[in-house]
Design a protein around this motif. Sequence first.
Motif, mmCIF file in Angstrom:
data_model
loop_
_atom_site.group_PDB
_atom_site.id
_atom_site.type_symbol
_atom_site.label_atom_id
_atom_site.label_comp_id
_atom_site.label_asym_id
_atom_site.label_seq_id
_atom_site.Cartn_x
_atom_site.Cartn_y
_atom_site.Cartn_z
ATOM 1 N N ASP A 144 -4.246 -42.360 7.104
ATOM 2 C CA ASP A 144 -3.641 -41.532 5.885
ATOM 3 C C ASP A 144 -1.932 -41.635 6.137
ATOM 4 O O ASP A 144 -1.683 -40.986 6.817
ATOM 5 C CB ASP A 144 -4.545 -40.234 5.754
ATOM 6 C CG ASP A 144 -3.754 -39.332 4.522
ATOM 7 O OD1 ASP A 144 -3.195 -40.067 3.735
ATOM 8 O OD2 ASP A 144 -4.097 -38.348 4.437
ATOM 9 N N THR A 145 -1.361 -42.394 5.367
ATOM 10 C CA THR A 145 0.163 -42.499 5.607
ATOM 11 C C THR A 145 0.690 -41.528 4.934
ATOM 12 O O THR A 145 2.155 -41.306 5.473
ATOM 13 C CB THR A 145 0.518 -43.778 4.827
ATOM 14 O OG1 THR A 145 0.253 -43.728 3.466
ATOM 15 C CG2 THR A 145 0.163 -45.078 5.688
ATOM 16 N N MET A 146 0.157 -40.523 4.382
ATOM 17 C CA MET A 146 0.979 -39.426 3.969
ATOM 18 C C MET A 146 1.687 -38.581 5.038
ATOM 19 O O MET A 146 2.668 -38.170 5.170
ATOM 20 C CB MET A 146 0.328 -38.441 3.114
ATOM 21 C CG MET A 146 -0.180 -38.900 1.700
ATOM 22 S SD MET A 146 0.976 -39.835 0.700
ATOM 23 C CE MET A 146 1.540 -38.384 -0.052
ATOM 24 N N PRO A 177 -1.976 -35.383 -8.298
ATOM 25 C CA PRO A 177 -1.457 -34.086 -8.688
ATOM 26 C C PRO A 177 -0.683 -33.279 -7.771
ATOM 27 O O PRO A 177 0.249 -32.547 -8.217
ATOM 28 C CB PRO A 177 -2.885 -33.402 -9.191
ATOM 29 C CG PRO A 177 -3.654 -34.318 -8.356
ATOM 30 C CD PRO A 177 -3.194 -35.668 -8.012
ATOM 31 N N GLU A 178 -0.883 -33.491 -6.526
ATOM 32 C CA GLU A 178 -0.313 -32.486 -5.409
ATOM 33 C C GLU A 178 1.208 -32.877 -5.347
ATOM 34 O O GLU A 178 2.149 -32.026 -4.912
ATOM 35 C CB GLU A 178 -0.796 -32.726 -4.034
ATOM 36 C CG GLU A 178 -2.406 -31.922 -4.145
ATOM 37 C CD GLU A 178 -2.988 -32.260 -2.873
ATOM 38 O OE1 GLU A 178 -2.265 -32.359 -1.945
ATOM 39 O OE2 GLU A 178 -4.207 -31.995 -2.931
ATOM 40 N N PHE A 179 1.653 -34.262 -5.319
ATOM 41 C CA PHE A 179 3.050 -34.951 -5.418
ATOM 42 C C PHE A 179 3.556 -35.258 -6.694
ATOM 43 O O PHE A 179 3.161 -36.563 -6.875
ATOM 44 C CB PHE A 179 3.088 -35.839 -4.521
ATOM 45 C CG PHE A 179 2.663 -35.341 -2.987
ATOM 46 C CD1 PHE A 179 3.691 -34.640 -2.237
ATOM 47 C CD2 PHE A 179 1.510 -35.303 -2.698
ATOM 48 C CE1 PHE A 179 3.341 -34.305 -0.964
ATOM 49 C CE2 PHE A 179 1.265 -34.894 -1.349
ATOM 50 C CZ PHE A 179 2.089 -34.243 -0.513
ATOM 51 N N ALA A 215 -11.317 -34.947 -12.049
ATOM 52 C CA ALA A 215 -12.472 -35.040 -11.351
ATOM 53 C C ALA A 215 -12.525 -33.893 -10.164
ATOM 54 O O ALA A 215 -13.745 -33.495 -10.092
ATOM 55 C CB ALA A 215 -12.253 -36.569 -10.500
ATOM 56 N N GLN A 216 -11.448 -33.446 -9.655
ATOM 57 C CA GLN A 216 -11.657 -32.284 -8.793
ATOM 58 C C GLN A 216 -11.961 -30.996 -9.507
ATOM 59 O O GLN A 216 -12.746 -30.572 -8.952
ATOM 60 C CB GLN A 216 -10.365 -32.183 -8.105
ATOM 61 C CG GLN A 216 -9.897 -33.277 -7.031
ATOM 62 C CD GLN A 216 -8.544 -33.346 -6.553
ATOM 63 O OE1 GLN A 216 -7.649 -32.701 -7.188
ATOM 64 N NE2 GLN A 216 -8.307 -33.991 -5.287
ATOM 65 N N HIS A 223 4.428 -39.355 -8.102
ATOM 66 C CA HIS A 223 3.833 -40.433 -7.060
ATOM 67 C C HIS A 223 2.302 -40.459 -7.613
ATOM 68 O O HIS A 223 1.694 -39.863 -8.244
ATOM 69 C CB HIS A 223 3.821 -39.738 -5.590
ATOM 70 C CG HIS A 223 5.062 -39.460 -5.044
ATOM 71 N ND1 HIS A 223 5.599 -40.628 -4.269
ATOM 72 C CD2 HIS A 223 5.970 -38.562 -5.104
ATOM 73 C CE1 HIS A 223 6.801 -40.085 -4.033
ATOM 74 N NE2 HIS A 223 7.034 -38.765 -4.424
ATOM 75 N N VAL A 224 2.000 -41.664 -7.106
ATOM 76 C CA VAL A 224 0.454 -41.822 -7.497
ATOM 77 C C VAL A 224 -0.280 -42.088 -6.351
ATOM 78 O O VAL A 224 -0.045 -42.049 -5.136
ATOM 79 C CB VAL A 224 0.399 -43.479 -8.233
ATOM 80 C CG1 VAL A 224 0.993 -43.186 -9.523
ATOM 81 C CG2 VAL A 224 1.080 -44.290 -7.382
ATOM 82 N N ILE A 225 -1.783 -41.817 -6.510
ATOM 83 C CA ILE A 225 -2.636 -41.647 -5.664
ATOM 84 C C ILE A 225 -2.791 -43.045 -4.331
ATOM 85 O O ILE A 225 -2.928 -43.038 -3.314
ATOM 86 C CB ILE A 225 -4.107 -41.424 -6.003
ATOM 87 C CG1 ILE A 225 -4.792 -42.245 -6.925
ATOM 88 C CG2 ILE A 225 -4.185 -39.769 -6.314
ATOM 89 C CD1 ILE A 225 -6.132 -41.931 -7.314
#
Length: 2046
Positions: free
Chosen positions: A1191-1193, A1309-1311, A1253-1254, A1314-1316
Amino acid sequence: MELAHSLLLNEEAYNQLGEVQKAEFIFDWLRYLEKLLLATSRNDVKEKQKTLVEQLLSLLNSSPGPPTRKLLAKNLGVLYSIGDTFSVYETIDKCNDLIRSKDDSPSYLPTKLAAVVCLGSLYKKLGRMLVNTFTDTVGNILKAMKSAESQGRYEIMLSLQNILNGLGAAATPCHRDVYKAAKSCLTDRSMAVRCAAAKCLLELQKEAIFMWSTDLDSVATLCFKSFEGSNYDVRISVSKLLGTVLAKAIISKHPGAAVSRQSIRRVSLEEVLELLGTGFLRGSSGFLRASGDMLKGTSSVSRDVRVGVTQAYVVFVSTLGGTWLEKNFAAFLSHILSLVSQSHPKATQTQPDAVCGRRCVSFILRATIGGLLGEKAQIAAAKDICQAIWKLKKVVDAVMNDGNVETRVGSTDVAASQHMLVCALQELGNLLHSLGTTVAPLLQDSSAGILDSVISVIQHPSISVRLAAAWCLHCIAVALPSYLTPLLDRCLERLTVLKSSPEAVTGFSFAVAALLGAVKHCPLGIPHGKGKIIMTLAEDLLCSAVQNSRLSAQRTQAGWLLIAALMTLGPAVVSHHLARVLLLWKCVFPVSSKDLETEKSRGDSFTWQVTLEGRAGALCAIKSFVSHCGDLLTEEVIQRLLPPLPCAVNLLTQLSSVLKTYGSTLKTPSVVYRQRLYELLILLPPETYEGNLCAVLKELAADLTASDIQVAASAFLLPPLCHQDDLVILSPLLQETDHRFIEEQLLLGNGIACGSLEYDPYSIYEKDVEGDSVPKPLPPILSVISSAVKLFGVVCAHVGEAQRLFILEQLLDSVKHSKGARQQIVQLHVVSSLSSFLKYLAISKGNLGPEEMRRPALALVMGALESPNPLLRCAAAEAWARLAQVVDDGAFTAALAQVSFDKLKSARDVVTRTGYSLALGSLHRYLGGISSSQHLNSCVGILYTLSQDTTSPDVQTWALHSLSLIIDSAGPLYHMQVEPTLSLIIMLLLNVPPTHAEVHQSLGRCLNALITTLGPELQGNSTSISTLRTSCLLGCAVMQDNPDCLVQAQAISCLQQLHMFAPRHVNLSNLVSCLCVNLCSPYLLLRRAVLACLRQLVQREAAEVSEHAVMLAKDSREELTPDANIREVGLEGALLTLLDKETDQKLCHDIKETLNHMLTSMAVDKLSFWLKLCKDVLAASADFTTVTCVDTMQEEEGDKGDDASVLTTRNDDKSYPYTNPRWATRVFAAECVCRIINQCENAHSAHFDIALAQEMKKRDSRNDFLVLHLADLIRMAFMAATDHSDQLRLSGLETLLVVIRRFAAIPEPEFPGHVILEQYQANVGAALRPAFTSETPPDVTAKACQVCSAWIASGVVSDLNDLRRVHQLLVSSLTKIQAGKEALSHLYNESASTMEILAVLKAWAEVYVIAVERHKSHRQPLKTTTCSEESVRNGSYSSDGLLDLVHTDLGTLSRLWLAALQDFALLTLPSEFASQLPVEGGAFYTAETSENAKLHYYNSWALILHATALWLTSTGFVVADPDEGASHLSRPVTPTSMCQGSSSGATVKSPEDVCTDRFHLILGISVEFLCSLRSDATMESITACLHALQALLDVPWPRSKIGSDQDLGIELLNVLHRVILTRESPSIQLASLEVVRQIICAAQEHVKEKRRSAEVDDGAAEKETLPEFGEGKDTGGLVPGKSLVFATLELCVCILVRQLPELNPKLTGSPGVKATKPQVLSEDGSRLVSAALVILSELPAVCSPEGSISILPTILYLTIGVLRETAVKLPGGQLSSTVAASLQALKGILSSPMARAEKSHTAWTDLLRSALTTILDCWDPVDGTHQELDEISLLTAITVFILSTSPEVTTIPCLQKRCIEKFKATLEIKDPVVQIKTYQLLLSIFQYPNPAVSYPYIYSLVSSIVEKLQEIDKRKPEDTTELQIFQEGIKVLEALVAIAEEQHRSQLVACLLPILISFLLDDNALGSATSVMKNLHDFALQNLMQIGPQYSSVFKNVMASSPALKARLEAAIKGNQENVKVKIPTSKHTKNPGKNVSIQLKTNFL
């Protein structure tokens, strides 16, 4: 039947039935009872138990049939296990008494058997409860067995099996007795008894330790004996017993408790293998008796024993399992290979024996290595086999190098090792072939030395070994295409160097031929030049053959073999060498027959041998040419092929005399020669050898009846001549089984060899018929007969009738005159030939000829119908029917049927009855249906009788089979007979003993045919239909219970039919449970039936099937086969496991189809389950247990880790449900992942929206969406993309591509911003990098390029430094391909490098196109700034940055792109221009491979075209320095240098010419593509092509080219018109319209330019004399086809009428306005209409004034039509987009300069007035109905007219009056929106500068406006809309004040001021006022402040005259000043936003 459904037997109903119905009734009751007992409560059962037991026992005496007794026994067992058990002893005693009874009559037999079965069932169910009675029972049963017949012995064995099963260890006292009894049954006459005994012993060995310890040897010997004379079922059962017992002996090293009780003899693996080996080599003759026969060398092991032992080996290893095999592989391998070594000379004494022995060994190795080991273990096994090959090689080398060649030992050693080597090499080949590219690391590992070991044995002295080694190389090349060219080079090099060694010449020529055969399996091919090398070498070998007699035979053979193999490369390669081949072919035969005569007298037997070998080779090469290069067979080539043929035939006729002269050594070469010639003639059309037909026919007749043929090979001759369906009844051996490979030997009989490669080396390059195993040609002596039979059919049909009659008579005589065994052989051949002839005639619709032909034909067939050979009878029955078909005469057919009837009535022998009954069936099959209705009853009657002949099961089988054919062919005619037939079938099913499986199989076929005949009628509800249906279901139930697997398969296919016709009546859960139980059956045909049925079921009800399977798995404990793990992985998982193990192609296809159907209907609902399945399969990959995705985040902050860190492996000890699935299964799993993603696309939108979805997942945890599994999807794609298997890498990259395309745009949605996908960049990089290494095949690299460009283009990564990683990969490819076609790898065909180059260029093109698009969109001002400033900054940086990234390479790229386009343009030229193409090919393709290259160009040209157009646009068509950027290229591929040869390089084109060339290149390619769109043209290509045209026309220079060349423009328009007509996609139509617009613009510019230059030239002259520019010149005529405007109009009308059919007067029936409701078009439709209107409004500018007059009515009609049809009222007063477009267009047309030009002025004025009238008419009700048009739209249109035309159009009184009325009327409308809009429009009219236009409106309307305002003033506005109306009204008045002349102004201001001041509020009121009032106050105050200073004098006068007003105003001003101090006024912002919009819209058109 419903009466049967009760707990107790309904005796009343039962007694009223007839005999047959009684049996049915009982069976149905017992079936029902079985289910009922399990569902009923214990107490209810106990209540009725006594009666029930009595009823059941009474049934014992009513002689129940086999299925009934089985069910009866089952029910008794269940009843006692549920109810009380105290009366069970009575029941047992009663059964024992029945068995003891002395009554031996046949009628009493069923009762005895039923009693035996009941005992078995009771003991099985109750087990140890009955332990005290069991010794008596067993004793009694065994005693009864001594006098029992076969059925009794069969049932007793099965019953004993059940007793042992129930009692377990408690039965020990009887074990020995049972063992003794079973031993005798294991060698019983009856095969069924042997099977039953094997099952009994299998049960016994579970507890009887002595079987696998002390008595092991005797058990083995017993089994070997049992194999003698056995059938397939016996071999399966007994081998299972033997294998299991031997495996038990090995496993029982640790038997635990058992040791203490008995001392067990330990058995080692060696001993067990030795035991099996003995059976394999010596058969059942045992160890002691071996002395006599063996020493004499007379006895040979019978093949059935050998095959049985082979199967036992496989069972033995399978029972021990894969892990055991891995550990003991070396020992096992050496033992298995030793079975064919010379230490056992008996095994390989004769060639046939050796071949069959090798087959068995190969089968054992394939089944164990291929079936049990995973990929890793298989690779280890390959190493072991390789070691074995090295060892054997050393032995040979030692012998060969021994100086003393004479030593006897030597030659035997060589022979000794040959069979072992063949087996090892073939298995190695098969193994590598199945492993595919996963085996690459093994071949690269030099320590294993696989390639060296194989190549080293190519020179082995034995030809079989050389062939096997060549075949092994073939397999390596198919598995690893990258090895194909190096291997070919290596073999060719050895062949050239070792030309003087005979072994090397043959060995390496075999190898080259085998490798050439591999090319068709490798899509990437081999370099084109190899063909030339091979051809030259072959010629060299043929020419040098005569130089050295020691080598002549070998060189001749090698030369022709190479040429024959070369032919398989297809026309593209062969066409270059054809002339040389034809020359060689011509030279190999003497020119005339005289030369042939002289030849005969010369030479000796050796030279003849070489000659025949050469000629046979030449024939073979030509045969190969004809079959592989059909396209080259032109008339001319055929003419050149023909001359040698007569001579070849001539030699054929002389062969016998040559044989006599030179002795029998020529026997084999002459047979081979015959066969080759026959094979060639079969392929050629008979017309080509017309002159030789008779000669050939004579030879064929002689061959077929030759006196020296010893073997009757019916097994291979007849099957092609029999009907497939008939073969099933004849010989179980012909059925497809998993053991077909070894069972074939038994089919051919003992004396004949199976097929093997050494019988025909030429077959090494052919594709094997049965899948991918090694080709197995039969010995020439057999295959020549087979070819002769085939050819006879063709030739006989083409000779004259007299000749034909003569030959038939001759054949009939030869059958009559031969005797004994020979007669059978001759008859076989003759009847085969006749069948072949009749079949050929029937298929080619020929005619038999005169009547006398019938007699010999009929005599031959009738003789064969009474032959003892069943296969021959079958072929004869087929010929009998074909004869009737060919004669085609009703009377003759009737006579044939009558002959059959008579024979059947009189004959008593089995042979005649079977033959003629099948003949009847065949007759119906070919001539059935209506024509045969009169015979139907008599036929059926006879067959009924025959099918009840219980004395002969054979007669029953054939008669029933024949009946099934009649039912099939009679179709609806059979309805009369259905009921009796069905009751006959049911009666037989209930009574025929289970031992006669073949009768049951025929019954199954009949039932199937009946169900098909009834068809959908089975759904009916009438009593007769429901009775039929119940009977059908009952029949299926009986067949399902049958022990024979083929009968079960029949049952399943019957149920499948029933389910198709009457789905409601088939119990799905029962059917599914039956399918699941048999999913892993050992019988191939049963598995096939199961999957065919499953495939049908899941198409309708996948979910139900899946649920039933899982329920069943949970409920049942023992029934399910252990292989199918349905409980854990569901049916889908079980099918995947099966797919992994299965080798049968048809089955694998069905499994995939079934899984696809299940996936389609269920994947979305069971998402996690399916993804887990795929993931488990992919994660169990060969190399690493699992790969975790990083997970490169979390790495964002620090330095990004290198991509390689993605490969962190975790070795969890989690056991995967799939152990090492094969690569093919993993590929399928990867494809499934892509399918799942596609399925989700059509489902809920949340699958691609993470926030949604979440949220939905929170609401209900059962919700499951694809986007939540993104990490898994990436991980699966990554695992697949980095695998060893190339196919899997391709699938993985495809999956990655799909994931990128589907998920790129989903925001995180959290950032925000940016895209997922961004967090997975490392994984994507790591997955792509391996594909760019140098050793990766081009197809993988090409796919990876596509993924790279998709990733860069997707915009997921915004940071340039991150993008550089992937960008760098593309840069590296670009560097690699710059050298053009020369620099790429020479491993594959040149077209492969073309593919790679184009893939790279296409990828760059995609990136460039995206970069330019982004750059453009960022240059436009950002309208919405949703994301933070920083991300915008980043974004714009990346958009330009991406362009900068590409920019560095753009010089090189543009040149390469242009070169590629030039290639493409050349390749798409029609074939007649082929001569103009450059000789050496293009920039990226070679001339020879142009055909293959075309496809790659087709795939990539469109994007390259778009990119090139964009690049040219960006340079503005300014040619830079031609040499710029050339330094990057080894050879500059500028289009300028490409088109001329290098010689004329001196002429350098001017920049203008270069531009023109480029322009025409792009335009030409586009037009060529668009004007003939192929059906397979993709949307992407069309879109890219249109975008390229758009880009091209964006710049002035190309526009000027198109503008100045009218024909070009028209052609383009016509092409675009076609595109619009043929492609429905809105995006394509819009793009086309955009191009049209640009073309019109270009034309406009051209016209303007001409006018301007004309004016400049004639500046001084009079305007009058100016020539007319533009279309229509000075006449105004437009010529269709020559007119640009006309073409454009056609196109626009097409678009408009498609969207609004009402515009077409033809459709609506009247040219006028028709009352239709206006409609709102779809978004796409609106866009298209708007685009068309824009184009229309531009057209007048292209015309001359006269031209404009002729098109104006059309344009106005269409524009107003659109307005009228789409003027719908929308909320908020908005205008629909089409209305807006039509108003905009109107404005454009009205303000056209043509309206003012003097030549057209008057006409335009008239037309425009008419148009205005039309618009005014829209208002008026038509036909009394009022249309619901939008007033605002129409008013706006009127306003456009008033403001845009010259005043004289609208100022004529009648029109002006109507316009004013419309405004008045609208002002009265209550709708506030309409009012606001009206005020705004009036404002614009009032402000019109020309008083002639505006004053009438002002006079007419001002008073009513003032009234309205005063009314509002009194009422006080209540809401914002009223406020708005008021404000707009005030604006109108203010405008008037401004316009008014001085004298009137004071009056107006005096009106206005009181109204404004009345809205001012004092301080108190202001505090409590509503927001509307406050706004009003502010508005009024502001306006007053403006008016005051402007008109101060008027203002002061009014104020002076009204003090009240003045006071109010002053108070308000004061209050306002105080307010200002408090806060900044916000009045500006409070204006209603709606107003802004409407103003904005207004300004658009006015």
